[in-house]
Scaffold this active site. Structure first.
Site, PDB file in Angstrom:
ATOM      1  N   LYS A  42     -31.057  36.315 -14.423  1.00  0.00           N
ATOM      2  CA  LYS A  42     -31.027  34.832 -14.438  1.00  0.00           C
ATOM      3  C   LYS A  42     -32.070  34.092 -14.509  1.00  0.00           C
ATOM      4  O   LYS A  42     -32.215  33.099 -15.459  1.00  0.00           O
ATOM      5  CB  LYS A  42     -30.288  34.596 -12.879  1.00  0.00           C
ATOM      6  CG  LYS A  42     -29.301  33.408 -13.010  1.00  0.00           C
ATOM      7  CD  LYS A  42     -28.820  33.139 -11.470  1.00  0.00           C
ATOM      8  CE  LYS A  42     -27.970  34.152 -11.155  1.00  0.00           C
ATOM      9  NZ  LYS A  42     -27.681  34.310  -9.508  1.00  0.00           N
ATOM     10  N   ARG A 112     -31.389  30.639  -6.108  1.00  0.00           N
ATOM     11  CA  ARG A 112     -30.303  31.780  -6.586  1.00  0.00           C
ATOM     12  C   ARG A 112     -31.035  33.157  -6.636  1.00  0.00           C
ATOM     13  O   ARG A 112     -32.367  33.501  -7.137  1.00  0.00           O
ATOM     14  CB  ARG A 112     -30.049  31.203  -7.908  1.00  0.00           C
ATOM     15  CG  ARG A 112     -29.541  29.939  -8.009  1.00  0.00           C
ATOM     16  CD  ARG A 112     -29.189  29.479  -9.515  1.00  0.00           C
ATOM     17  NE  ARG A 112     -27.991  29.955 -10.048  1.00  0.00           N
ATOM     18  CZ  ARG A 112     -27.614  29.732 -11.163  1.00  0.00           C
ATOM     19  NH1 ARG A 112     -28.484  29.027 -12.054  1.00  0.00           N
ATOM     20  NH2 ARG A 112     -26.833  30.424 -11.528  1.00  0.00           N
ATOM     21  N   GLY A 121     -22.227  38.464  -8.112  1.00  0.00           N
ATOM     22  CA  GLY A 121     -21.927  38.352  -6.578  1.00  0.00           C
ATOM     23  C   GLY A 121     -22.345  39.192  -5.422  1.00  0.00           C
ATOM     24  O   GLY A 121     -21.880  38.805  -4.191  1.00  0.00           O
ATOM     25  N   MET A 123     -25.667  39.512  -4.240  1.00  0.00           N
ATOM     26  CA  MET A 123     -26.601  38.919  -3.637  1.00  0.00           C
ATOM     27  C   MET A 123     -26.262  37.494  -3.324  1.00  0.00           C
ATOM     28  O   MET A 123     -25.146  36.961  -3.528  1.00  0.00           O
ATOM     29  CB  MET A 123     -27.934  39.075  -4.151  1.00  0.00           C
ATOM     30  CG  MET A 123     -28.257  40.625  -4.132  1.00  0.00           C
ATOM     31  SD  MET A 123     -29.880  40.559  -5.113  1.00  0.00           S
ATOM     32  CE  MET A 123     -29.643  40.177  -6.618  1.00  0.00           C
ATOM     33  N   ARG A 356     -25.593  35.567 -19.496  1.00  0.00           N
ATOM     34  CA  ARG A 356     -25.813  37.088 -19.448  1.00  0.00           C
ATOM     35  C   ARG A 356     -24.870  37.633 -20.386  1.00  0.00           C
ATOM     36  O   ARG A 356     -23.833  36.986 -20.956  1.00  0.00           O
ATOM     37  CB  ARG A 356     -25.507  37.440 -18.086  1.00  0.00           C
ATOM     38  CG  ARG A 356     -24.109  37.270 -17.629  1.00  0.00           C
ATOM     39  CD  ARG A 356     -24.108  37.566 -16.052  1.00  0.00           C
ATOM     40  NE  ARG A 356     -22.730  37.589 -15.615  1.00  0.00           N
ATOM     41  CZ  ARG A 356     -22.509  37.386 -14.298  1.00  0.00           C
ATOM     42  NH1 ARG A 356     -23.526  37.351 -13.466  1.00  0.00           N
ATOM     43  NH2 ARG A 356     -21.112  36.926 -13.834  1.00  0.00           N
ATOM     44  N   HIS A 472     -13.804  36.732  -9.275  1.00  0.00           N
ATOM     45  CA  HIS A 472     -14.365  37.923  -8.949  1.00  0.00           C
ATOM     46  C   HIS A 472     -13.823  39.241  -9.318  1.00  0.00           C
ATOM     47  O   HIS A 472     -14.190  40.236  -9.742  1.00  0.00           O
ATOM     48  CB  HIS A 472     -14.909  38.105  -7.350  1.00  0.00           C
ATOM     49  CG  HIS A 472     -15.475  39.154  -6.858  1.00  0.00           C
ATOM     50  ND1 HIS A 472     -14.964  40.362  -6.265  1.00  0.00           N
ATOM     51  CD2 HIS A 472     -16.798  39.400  -6.819  1.00  0.00           C
ATOM     52  CE1 HIS A 472     -15.773  41.032  -5.855  1.00  0.00           C
ATOM     53  NE2 HIS A 472     -16.840  40.735  -6.478  1.00  0.00           N
ATOM     54  N   SER A 790     -23.377  80.963 -27.058  1.00  0.00           N
ATOM     55  CA  SER A 790     -22.706  79.650 -26.267  1.00  0.00           C
ATOM     56  C   SER A 790     -23.094  79.794 -24.941  1.00  0.00           C
ATOM     57  O   SER A 790     -22.731  80.838 -24.133  1.00  0.00           O
ATOM     58  CB  SER A 790     -21.213  79.971 -26.559  1.00  0.00           C
ATOM     59  OG  SER A 790     -20.679  78.686 -26.118  1.00  0.00           O
ATOM     60  N   CYS A 857     -20.409  75.603 -23.831  1.00  0.00           N
ATOM     61  CA  CYS A 857     -18.943  75.405 -23.868  1.00  0.00           C
ATOM     62  C   CYS A 857     -18.575  75.439 -22.306  1.00  0.00           C
ATOM     63  O   CYS A 857     -17.417  75.506 -21.686  1.00  0.00           O
ATOM     64  CB  CYS A 857     -18.253  76.884 -24.359  1.00  0.00           C
ATOM     65  SG  CYS A 857     -18.691  78.327 -23.472  1.00  0.00           S
ATOM     66  N   TYR A 877     -24.043  72.630 -31.584  1.00  0.00           N
ATOM     67  CA  TYR A 877     -22.865  71.879 -31.112  1.00  0.00           C
ATOM     68  C   TYR A 877     -22.696  71.939 -29.699  1.00  0.00           C
ATOM     69  O   TYR A 877     -23.199  72.904 -29.023  1.00  0.00           O
ATOM     70  CB  TYR A 877     -21.814  72.487 -31.888  1.00  0.00           C
ATOM     71  CG  TYR A 877     -21.472  73.939 -31.455  1.00  0.00           C
ATOM     72  CD1 TYR A 877     -20.574  74.124 -30.212  1.00  0.00           C
ATOM     73  CD2 TYR A 877     -21.683  75.051 -31.966  1.00  0.00           C
ATOM     74  CE1 TYR A 877     -20.156  75.634 -29.828  1.00  0.00           C
ATOM     75  CE2 TYR A 877     -21.606  76.282 -31.634  1.00  0.00           C
ATOM     76  CZ  TYR A 877     -20.574  76.507 -30.420  1.00  0.00           C
ATOM     77  OH  TYR A 877     -20.292  77.800 -29.935  1.00  0.00           O
TER      78      TYR A 877
HETATM   79  P1  ADP Z   1     -24.030  34.543  -8.756  1.00  0.00           P
HETATM   80  O1  ADP Z   1     -25.168  35.571  -9.297  1.00  0.00           O
HETATM   81  O2  ADP Z   1     -23.391  35.085  -7.651  1.00  0.00           O
HETATM   82  O3  ADP Z   1     -23.255  34.096  -9.889  1.00  0.00           O
HETATM   83  P2  ADP Z   1     -25.475  32.010  -8.724  1.00  0.00           P
HETATM   84  O4  ADP Z   1     -26.653  32.158  -8.467  1.00  0.00           O
HETATM   85  O5  ADP Z   1     -25.089  32.422 -10.383  1.00  0.00           O
HETATM   86  O6  ADP Z   1     -24.710  33.277  -8.181  1.00  0.00           O
HETATM   87  O7  ADP Z   1     -24.609  30.814  -8.229  1.00  0.00           O
HETATM   88  C1  ADP Z   1     -23.433  30.809  -7.938  1.00  0.00           C
HETATM   89  C2  ADP Z   1     -22.636  29.459  -8.411  1.00  0.00           C
HETATM   90  O8  ADP Z   1     -23.361  28.300  -8.187  1.00  0.00           O
HETATM   91  C3  ADP Z   1     -22.369  29.649  -9.822  1.00  0.00           C
HETATM   92  O9  ADP Z   1     -21.140  29.099 -10.250  1.00  0.00           O
HETATM   93  C4  ADP Z   1     -23.294  28.777 -10.359  1.00  0.00           C
HETATM   94  O10 ADP Z   1     -22.926  28.162 -11.552  1.00  0.00           O
HETATM   95  C5  ADP Z   1     -23.357  27.850  -9.352  1.00  0.00           C
HETATM   96  N1  ADP Z   1     -24.687  27.021  -9.175  1.00  0.00           N
HETATM   97  C6  ADP Z   1     -25.939  27.462  -9.146  1.00  0.00           C
HETATM   98  N2  ADP Z   1     -26.874  26.921  -8.977  1.00  0.00           N
HETATM   99  C7  ADP Z   1     -26.427  25.611  -9.463  1.00  0.00           C
HETATM  100  C8  ADP Z   1     -26.896  24.394  -9.623  1.00  0.00           C
HETATM  101  N3  ADP Z   1     -28.230  24.195  -9.742  1.00  0.00           N
HETATM  102  N4  ADP Z   1     -26.415  23.201  -9.795  1.00  0.00           N
HETATM  103  C9  ADP Z   1     -25.006  23.403  -9.878  1.00  0.00           C
HETATM  104  N5  ADP Z   1     -24.195  24.425  -9.585  1.00  0.00           N
HETATM  105  C10 ADP Z   1     -25.081  25.643  -9.520  1.00  0.00           C
HETATM  106 MG    MG Z   2     -23.970  33.614 -11.550  1.00  0.00          MG
END
Ligand code: ADP
Ligand code: MG
Ligand code: MG
Length: 910
Positions: A42, A112, A121, A123, A356, A472, A790, A857, A877
């Site tokens: 991220k 984040r 999701g 962490m 990503r 999710h 083989s 084999c 092979y």
């Molecule tokens: P995950 O890795 O579980 O997707 P994220 O860090 O991406 O967690 O964040 C969870 C949610 O919060 C995501 O939908 C993301 O877009 C939103 N989010 C994260 N940072 C911000 C921010 N600065 N402003 C608005 N929404 C945010």
């Molecule tokens: Mg995210």
């Protein structure tokens, strides 16, 4: 030591502290994609996007190195870290024009998580940080939107209470549900401002009660606690489970990104969404995504409200839509891969919050890889490396027969294709428990959360009643290649009663349902399935694989039907025909028994002669099916008692007749059978009278088999051409040179005789299995009498480890759990031990006979990491079950791309 230092000392030390924090704002970032291990996926991509000029809110990322120092230092910040955070916070405040904790112009941030590999999701993330009783008023004034400010505050208390203070999220949700009920609000977005204020008060009270502390009002303290909590979320159970399932390292750790919040919950010109640059389910090149008006990030993923398709933005906010389309195209071109993008619109302004490479089904992976080559975005090599070989399994899975008449009880969104049938379960634990007992289960939930991942993994398929195609459940299922239907609104789940209602149908736990992941239909019971057709893209990709690979792929096949199937799937020969399977046919088994029961050579010969035509007929079919390709046929291997009835059953019948004194003829037969069995039964059949030991002691059997092979080969060659039949006669279980020499002489004598008799000179070769450790060691001498080896890695693994294949179940799960073994050695070739014998065998064999053909084999022949090993050690092979052939073809190509080998060996001998 470090933590005992005074502030002064630590700041002196911080001159030497590494750079723990990387800033990004206003088109300039200190980090980049290349720093993924340090900044996490991220953080590094937010930096990269900032540098690209994509609109990303400003922020900074704390490195995984800081995480490592914090974690190894007993959860204490390393010297210099906090100072760097504070300094970068000041830069962030300057960039945002607001300050954390400022009662008039409060800055809110998100904190984040982000590891080097995507763990969606798993962490934690804290949003809306910086709110307290004062700043909430400032936010309300600043935005002239009281409802919004209190909505943010109650969200913040919930998420902070959950992530940082460890209070069950459910407790906060219950408060929200009660408020909704009280005010008659249909969704979260309808709860009025006053009720939200009340919720804040109740939330704070809940914190006081459960955490025995007041909700922290100091934003800097909130930030410190949130950073630590995100660090710690690396060790959350769900994250640890996810890493184990996906074989990711525990040592990487998470980076932490702190960035300015942008708000999608500021009314109808705001919103939040997730989009993909191509369809992650089919791979089709079309813009795909979902959007929720007046909502904040997690609302989409959590599946709390069902979002609308991203196309809807075109109407609502045409400018934002075209901007978003331009950005997703830009990002896809930049990364040369399908992107999964999080975005938020704040009062008509678009922000990108994450990008990503998108998780996709195998079908989508194949299609995007091939189409991107055609679009000249990537080359063939990249395309071949982009598809996980094992994932092809999904494409080869059966799907619901479109012609079948089925009645569906509900319909949801088709989130991941394929079909799945199983017993309904309503929670993750039960899914795991039942799957463990060998049951097929379908996990049914209102919506899934990261806690459900273990259950999803255990289930055949997943059904949810809420959430969209980027929820999710959908994302995780696609990643796992699980059939999945989401947002089936007609399905009403009652977890307490362990049942769901769909229209008039009630389905209870344990009842079987079927999901059609391609149409979204849900059906009761099982329905007819069909083999899926191969897409043109799959054919194209595998064609590229074949032109790349130097290790050929053959199949193990015992019948003409299997041989044809193998050829259709792209096998370049048969690496193993097990002739014993031919002995088990209904009309044949009585003759085989006669052969075994024979009292003398003559009687045995008579029975053997009767088997000959059957064997010949089978070989004719296989040679015809494989015209132009080599066929390796193994002479009889298993011990003879396997062809007789079970001793226990014979004894039972015998004693019964004995006691009743009836049917004297049957009684007599059973008596003979019993006596013969007593002679044949072995204490340790795996190490007993089998393989070439049997062929040497009962030469009539092998002679007959060689005759059948050669007669068939000559007959077919006469029809289709001499060059088109390539029999390779293989001796099983050789352990000594003397065995090899003798069986070779026996084989050649019969073969030459047949060639003379038939008057057609079909070339054949004689070789051996290397499956006894001793054979690998004396391979140099065995190769004097063998044209090919083989490696029978099933037996070789069994005898090298001393693990009985049939009894390993008693301790293997324990060994895997305690990490005493990295994997089941019968599934994944043990490269260190068994592989060393393979290496030795090849090296010594080829020293004697440089032209020695070498293959494998065992079951390992289709397992990607083992295929890679076979390539590295120079095998000609690999041979595997027909349905694994496509997987092995791709794995062989990848092995060549990772470690190129000159191709001639493969071609000449393949
Ligand atoms: P995950 O890795 O579980 O997707 P994220 O860090 O991406 O967690 O964040 C969870 C949610 O919060 C995501 O939908 C993301 O877009 C939103 N989010 C994260 N940072 C911000 C921010 N600065 N402003 C608005 N929404 C945010
Ligand atoms: Mg995210
Ligand atoms: Mg064997």
């Amino acid at each position: 030591m470090a933590h005992a230092r005074t502030r002064k000392q630590s700041s002196r030390k911080s001159a030497k502290a590494p750079q723990y924090v990387y800033f990004f704002a206003n088109g300039k970032a200190e980090g980049s994609s290349a720093m993924r291990p340090l900044l996490g996926g991220k953080g590094s991509e937010l930096a990269e996007m900032t540098n690209l000029g994509v609109p990303v809110p400003p922020g900074f990322t704390i490195t995984t190195e800081a995480w490592a120092a914090y974690t190894s230092g007993g959860k204490k910040h390393p010297a210099g870290l906090w100072g760097q955070v504070v300094a970068n916070l000041a830069r962030l405040e300057a960039a945002a024009g607001r300050r954390l904790g400022d009662p008039d112009q409060p800055l809110l941030v998100s904190v984040r998580s982000g590891a080097r590999a995507s763990m969606p999701g798993m962490m934690d993330t804290v949003l809306n940080l910086g709110l307290n009783d004062k700043t909430v008023l400032g936010l309300a004034r600043q935005t002239r939107n009281e409802r919004f400010a209190w909505d943010c505050y109650r969200r913040f208390i919930t998420i902070f209470g959950d992530v940082v203070l460890g209070i069950e999220r459910r407790a906060f949700d219950a408060l929200l549900d009660a408020a909704k009920a009280r005010t008659g609000a249909k969704t979260d977005a309808d709860v009025p401002a006053d009720a939200l204020k009340g919720l804040v008060t109740e939330g704070k009270r809940l914190v006081q009660e459960k955490a025995r502390q007041a909700f922290p009002q100091d934003p800097t303290e909130q930030l410190r606690l949130a950073i630590n909590a995100v660090f710690d979320s690396w060790w959350a159970k769900k994250a640890v489970d996810y890493r184990r399932i996906n074989r990711l390292s525990d040592d990487w750790g998470t980076a932490v990104t702190v960035m300015a919040m942008v708000f999608g919950n500021l009314g109808d010109t705001s919103g939040t969404g997730v989009c993909f640059s191509r369809d992650p389910s089919t791979g089709e090149k079309r813009f795909f995504g979902e959007f929720l008006v007046n909502a904040q990030g997690e609302d989409v993923v959590a599946g709390i409200r069902t979002p609308e398709p991203v196309d809807g933005l075109k109407r609502r906010m045409p400018k934002v839509y075209s901007r978003l389309v331009a950005i997703k195209d830009r990002l896809e071109r930049h990364y040369r891969d399908m992107q999964d993008i999080e975005f938020t619109v704040q009062e008509g302004r678009l922000f990108i919050l994450q990008t990503r490479s998108g998780k996709r089904t195998a079908a989508a992976a194949v299609r995007t890889a091939v189409e991107m080559v055609k679009e000249k975005l990537i080359n063939r090599k990249t395309a071949l490396l982009r598809v996980e070989p094992a994932s092809l399994n999904q494409l080869l899975h059966p799907m619901v027969d479109p012609a079948a008449k089925v009645t569906s009880i509900a319909k949801g969104l088709p989130a991941a294709p394929g079909a799945a049938s199983g017993k309904v379960v309503f929670d993750s634990e039960r899914a795991v428990e039942w799957a463990h007992k060998g049951e097929k289960v379908i996990l049914v939930r209102a919506e899934t959360s990261p806690e459900d991942v273990a259950g999803m993994h255990a289930a055949e398929g997943v059904l949810t009643s809420r959430g969209g195609l980027t929820s999710h459940a959908a994302v995780v299922a696609r990643g796992m290649g699980k059939c999945c239907v989401v947002g089936a609104g007609d399905v009403i789940v009652d977890e307490e009663k362990r049942a769901f209602q769909a229209g008039r149908t009630l389905v209870r736990e344990g009842q079987v349902i079927t999901l059609n992941g391609s149409t979204g239909e849900v059906m009761v019971g099982t329905v007819p399935l069909i083999e899926p057709a191969w897409s043109n893209e799959l054919k194209q990709l595998l064609h590229w694989a074949d032109t790349t690979a130097t290790t050929k792929v053959r199949a193990n096949a015992d019948t003409p039907k299997q041989a044809r199937e193998a050829r259709e799937k792209g096998a370049r020969g048969i690496g193993l025909v097990r002739t014993e399977h031919m002995f088990f046919g209904e009309e044949r088994i009585p003759i085989v028994r006669e052969m075994i029961m024979a009292r003398d050579e003559q009687a045995r010969q008579k029975a053997v002669d009767r088997l000959l035509p059957f064997q010949r007929e089978d070989f004719v079919g296989i040679f015809e099916a494989m015209a132009g390709l080599p066929v390796t046929i193994r002479l009889l291997d298993p011990p003879l008692h396997e062809f007789l009835p079970k001793y226990k059953d014979v004894i039972e019948d015998y004693t019964r007749l004995d006691a009743l004194g009836i049917n004297p003829q049957r009684h007599h037969e059973l008596g003979e059978l019993k006596a013969r069995l007593e002679v044949l039964i072995e204490a340790n059949p795996m190490l007993g009278h089998r393989g070439c030991r049997l062929g040497i002691t009962f030469p009539e059997i092998y002679d007959m088999q060689v005759r059948a092979i050669m007669e068939a080969a000559c007959a077919v060659a006469r029809k289709i051409g001499v060059g088109k039949v390539e029999p390779e006669i293989m001796i099983p279980l050789t352990g000594t040179v003397a065995e090899m020499k003798l069986t070779r002489e026996m084989t050649v004598a019969v073969a030459e005789h047949v060639v003379d008799e038939m008057g057609i000179k079909v070339p054949y070769s004689v070789g051996t299995m290397i499956e006894v450790p001793r054979a690998a060691l004396v391979a140099g001498r065995i190769a004097e009498f063998a044209e090919f080896f083989s490696f029978g890695t099933n037996d070789l693994t069994q005898m090298t480890f001393g693990y009985s294949r049939d009894d390993i179940g008693k301790f293997l799960p324990f060994y895997l759990d305690k990490k005493l073994l990295a994997a089941d050695p019968f599934a994944v070739l043990d490269q260190e031990g068994v592989g060393e014998l393979v290496r030795i065998g090849i090296e010594r064999g080829r020293k004697t006979n440089p032209k020695l053909k070498v293959g494998i084999c065992g079951e390992h022949g289709g397992e990607p990491s083992s295929v890679e090993f076979c390539h590295q050690v120079g095998m000609t092979y690999v041979s595997c079950s027909p349905f694994m052939v496509p997987i092995a073809r791709l794995a062989a190509a990848q092995a060549q791309l990772k470690e190129p080998r000159r191709g001639s060996g493969g071609k000449r001998h393949g």
